[in-house]
Design a protein around this motif. Structure first.
Motif, short mmCIF file in Angstrom:
data_model
loop_
_atom_site.label_atom_id
_atom_site.label_comp_id
_atom_site.label_asym_id
_atom_site.label_seq_id
_atom_site.Cartn_x
_atom_site.Cartn_y
_atom_site.Cartn_z
N SER A 62 -7.02 -3.05 -1.96
CA SER A 62 -6.55 -1.92 -1.93
C SER A 62 -7.85 -0.83 -1.76
O SER A 62 -7.64 0.34 -1.25
N GLU A 63 -8.83 -1.14 -2.37
CA GLU A 63 -9.99 -0.38 -2.45
C GLU A 63 -10.62 -0.06 -0.97
O GLU A 63 -11.28 1.04 -0.65
N THR A 66 -6.77 1.21 4.42
CA THR A 66 -6.36 2.68 4.55
C THR A 66 -4.93 2.43 5.33
O THR A 66 -4.71 1.70 6.04
N SER A 67 -4.37 3.61 5.31
CA SER A 67 -2.81 3.52 5.89
C SER A 67 -2.92 4.84 6.66
O SER A 67 -2.03 5.34 7.41
N ALA A 154 -5.31 11.24 -0.86
CA ALA A 154 -4.78 10.19 -1.94
C ALA A 154 -3.59 10.46 -2.60
O ALA A 154 -3.29 9.88 -3.47
N THR A 156 -0.51 9.63 -2.22
CA THR A 156 0.30 8.55 -2.12
C THR A 156 -0.28 7.40 -2.98
O THR A 156 0.77 6.56 -3.40
N GLU A 157 -1.38 7.42 -3.46
CA GLU A 157 -1.77 6.52 -4.11
C GLU A 157 -2.31 6.74 -5.48
O GLU A 157 -2.22 6.06 -6.51
N ASP A 158 -2.54 7.92 -5.72
CA ASP A 158 -2.92 8.37 -7.17
C ASP A 158 -1.71 8.94 -7.90
O ASP A 158 -1.90 9.44 -9.28
N GLY A 189 3.86 7.87 1.91
CA GLY A 189 4.17 7.25 0.82
C GLY A 189 5.32 5.96 0.85
O GLY A 189 5.37 5.14 0.30
N VAL A 192 3.77 3.06 2.13
CA VAL A 192 3.00 2.40 0.72
C VAL A 192 3.93 1.39 0.06
O VAL A 192 3.54 0.43 -0.44
N GLU A 193 4.89 2.29 -0.28
CA GLU A 193 6.07 1.48 -0.89
C GLU A 193 6.57 0.13 -0.36
O GLU A 193 6.79 -0.69 -0.97
N ASP A 255 -2.56 -2.63 5.72
CA ASP A 255 -1.78 -3.51 5.03
C ASP A 255 -1.18 -4.24 6.24
O ASP A 255 -0.81 -5.55 5.73
#
Length: 723
Positions: A62-63, A66-67, A154, A156-158, A189, A192-193, A255
């Motif tokens: 994940s680091e 990118t999306s 960030a 959606t990630e934080d 988001g 990501v989910e 992803d």
């Protein structure tokens, strides 16, 4: 004379004879036995350690993932240039989200609604990760309101997006309000989910499916575990290398690519393992020494495994010529995975088999002189007999059926779909977009940005406003608010910015058409004009994907054909193998188009689906033909081209069919991710592999080989029967 008769230092006192300079056979056997245990043990330990390391690296992907869709576009794309210019206009990179709300029972907004929404806006502005909040605005008839929030990239990630949704839900009571958070940030988001199960659910489903198939194939419990352990080792080892490439900035990883990698490596490594184990079982039936049998199996399996894996790797590397960074990344990522699949099959799996020996096959342990051919090959002998009797009828009927299926390609709608519909589950983003379109201009919350020279500001604004599909447009001042006149517009290096709200949702096909019309209209300006934003990025992505189809596919076909010519030392056979594989792909694409349109009722398909499907079906489909034809080439010098092909069909039928079922099952596992692209790719590849396995490789190719006879190997003559 006394010296001559004296005992030599090398002689023993008792006999006076020289001892054997070589160690006794018993000692030699001990050393060999120790080596046979030591070498596999070292290999197994190294692979297990690498597997453990790679398993931990999964969590770090994940680091370097990118999306951001814009990150995958070429630097010369118009939306990319507009995005770079946008960063000069705004100090902060921000992604818009829209809060849209209406009374739960309909009607006009209560008198206190605007005040309540204003308090909510103040609370939202205090959230960490919120860049700016545009005050709430009611619609024309006062029945709904919207609020634009700019979030950090960030968000959606934080957790900022989740906090925003929780705050909206708490502040606007569900009994009184129908309120949603929608817009590009919310859509990101959702993706990501949806991809959250890529490391867990996807792998578990794929491994479970492969395990069940292997149990059915081997009728053993331990052997499937060893094969899967080798496949997982290949995936984990590949992950460590791919993580390093992404960390160094050599590739742009997302992803989607990560999910495809997992499926590809598990499937390919299992396929190669099936070939190796089949050879090993065959050798065990003729050799008492299991180590000798294993070495013979590895030696004879290595050429076809390297040839098939090398073909896939080279084909995937052709993606480096793509203009989309996501496609470019898939090339080295997939090639790396295939290399480790071959490496694990030829080192890790043999090491495990060497340590366990014949009990790996328990309860059906192969013994010397065990003849299982009568039952094992009965089905394939029947197929070969049918092909031998009427080869022309077989390949003609199969070809006509495949052509009929391929006719469905004309109904394929691979021009892109709205991003909100890419997530197949019902989401708050979709509900919010529907409410937004009901009360406001659908493009609100995701406006297009037009950049023109300051001299052309007035003419450009008039052109944008007059373009069909544009609801409203205005120049922006230094505070990103509507400028009162062109002279008040904020300038950066001679550029000004126009914000254009479209009539349709920013991710819709209608909005894409509007952006194309905008670009065409702005071309008439004296100076340069750039159209950017979410919709423009989607337009450039779809257009670039269409371009890749016309560039990458011919390159892959040329590369695979050249490799087959070198491998088979023939011209006719490679051309037939490639042609039949392409026909199989078109048939699968035609069937998929009918299913997508009429059964699944998808609104269309992502433009990358045909390209990805081609890469996997053609490259992996040729694998099975390589397994078939390399064995046919071995048999042809003794039995002739036609009979050699049929004998190859009988011997390899079970292995290749099992491999095809395994690969189809692993790709079908992609459907567990609720992403339209993944579901469509899963269906297309699974159907294509099954068609290639059960129809093309089993009937069409053998029938064509029998029909052509020794001409199939032209210009080579070494495959003719020896007199």
């Amino acid at each position: 004379p006394q010296l001559m008769n004296a005992p030599s230092p090398l002689q023993t006192p008792s006999t006076g004879h020289h001892p054997d300079p070589t160690p006794p056979r018993k000692e030699q056997r001990k050393k060999t036995s120790r080596l046979r245990v030591l070498l596999p043990s070292v290999l197994a330990i190294l692979w297990l350690a690498w597997t453990s390391w790679g398993g931990q690296t999964f969590g770090n992907l994940s680091e370097v993932t990118t999306s951001d869709q814009a990150a995958f576009l070429p630097v010369d794309a118009e939306s990319t240039q507009a995005m770079e210019l946008q960063e000069r206009f705004a100090d902060d990179d921000a992604v818009p989200a829209t809060v849209v709300a209406a009374p739960a029972e309909g009607g006009e907004l209560p008198a206190e609604a605007i005040a309540e929404a204003g308090e909510l806006a103040e609370e939202i502005s205090e959230l960490s990760g919120v860049v700016q909040v545009i005050p709430p605005q009611p619609d024309e008839d006062g029945s709904a309101l919207q609020m634009l929030i700019l979030l950090e990239e960030a968000a959606t990630e934080d957790g900022t997006l989740d906090e925003l949704r929780s705050l909206v839900g708490e502040s606007l009571d569900q009994d009184s309000w129908e309120a949603y958070v929608t817009g590009p940030a919310a859509l990101s988001g959702d993706f990501v989910e949806a991809f959250a199960g890529i490391d867990g659910v996807l792998l578990l489903v794929a491994i479970a499916a492969v395990f069940l198939i292997l149990i059915a194939v081997y009728r053993s419990v331990l052997l499937p575990v060893l094969v899967l352990l080798s496949s997982i080792g290949a995936l984990c080892a590949a992950i460590t290398v791919i993580w390093g490439m992404a960390q160094q900035g050599w590739i742009t990883l997302d992803d989607q690519t990560q999910g495809i990698l997992s499926i590809l490596v598990i499937g390919a490594a299992t396929d190669y393992s099936l070939l190796l184990v089949a050879r090993y079982r065959e050798e065990l039936a003729h050799a008492e020494n299991r180590h000798a049998a294993l070495w013979a199996a590895v030696r004879r399996s290595t050429p076809p495994i390297l040839a098939s894996g090398g073909t896939v790797a080279v084909a995937m590397l052709c993606l480096l010529f793509s203009d989309l960074n996501s496609n470019q990344a898939l090339g080295p990522v997939a090639s790396t995975g295939i290399v480790f699949a071959m490496l694990a099959t030829l080192t890790f799996l043999p090491a495990l088999l060497a340590l366990i020996g014949r009990p790996a096959f328990w309860p059906k342990v192969p013994q010397v002189q065990t003849d299982t051919s009568a039952s094992q090959f009965r089905l394939w002998r029947g197929v070969a007999a049918a092909v031998r009797r009427r080869p022309r009828a077989v390949w003609l009927v199969v070809t006509l059926l495949l052509l009929a299926c391929a006719a469905g390609v004309t109904q394929l709608k691979a021009h892109g779909v709205p991003q909100t519909e890419m997530v197949l589950a019902e989401t708050e983003t979709q509900a919010g977009q529907a409410l937004l379109e009901e009360h406001f201009d659908a493009g609100t919350g995701a406006p297009s940005s037009v950049f023109v020279s300051a001299e052309d500001a007035s003419e450009a604004l008039e052109t944008v406003t007059g373009t069909e599909g544009v609801a409203t447009a205005h120049l922006l001042d230094e505070g990103s608010a509507p400028a009162t006149d062109p002279s008040a517009a904020h300038q950066v290096d001679g550029w000004v910015q126009i914000s254009a709200t479209l009539d349709h949702a920013g991710d819709s096909l209608e909005a894409e058409d509007t952006v194309r019309d905008l670009r065409a209209e702005l071309d008439s300006l004296p100076g340069e004009a750039l159209v950017g934003g979410t919709t423009a990025t989607q337009v450039d992505t779809n257009d670039t994907a269409q371009r890749d189809l016309t560039v990458i596919i011919p390159m892959v076909l040329i590369a695979i054909t050249a490799i087959l010519i070198l491998l088979l030392r023939s011209v006719v056979a490679p051309l037939i193998l490639v042609a039949t594989t392409v026909l199989s792909y078109l048939a699968a694409l035609g069937v998929s188009a009918l299913v997508f349109n009429h059964l699944s009722e998808f609104p269309g398909a992502d433009p990358s689906v045909p390209l990805y499907g081609f890469m996997f079906l053609v490259a992996l489909g040729v694998d099975y033909n390589i397994f078939l034809m390399t064995r046919a080439r071995e048999e042809s010098p003794q039995h002739g081209a036609a009979e050699g092909t049929l004998r190859s069909l009988v011997v390899t039928g079970g292995v290749i069919t099992s491999a095809g079922v395994v690969l189809a099952a692993t790709f079908a596992a992609l459907a567990v991710l609720p992403i339209m692209f993944m579901v469509q790719l899963a269906f297309l590849v699974a159907v294509g592999i099954l068609i290639d396995t059960f129809v093309v490789r089993t009937l069409q190719v053998p029938a064509l080989c029998v029909e052509l006879g020794r001409r199939i190997w032209w210009p080579s003559r070494r495959t003719e029967p020896m007199s």
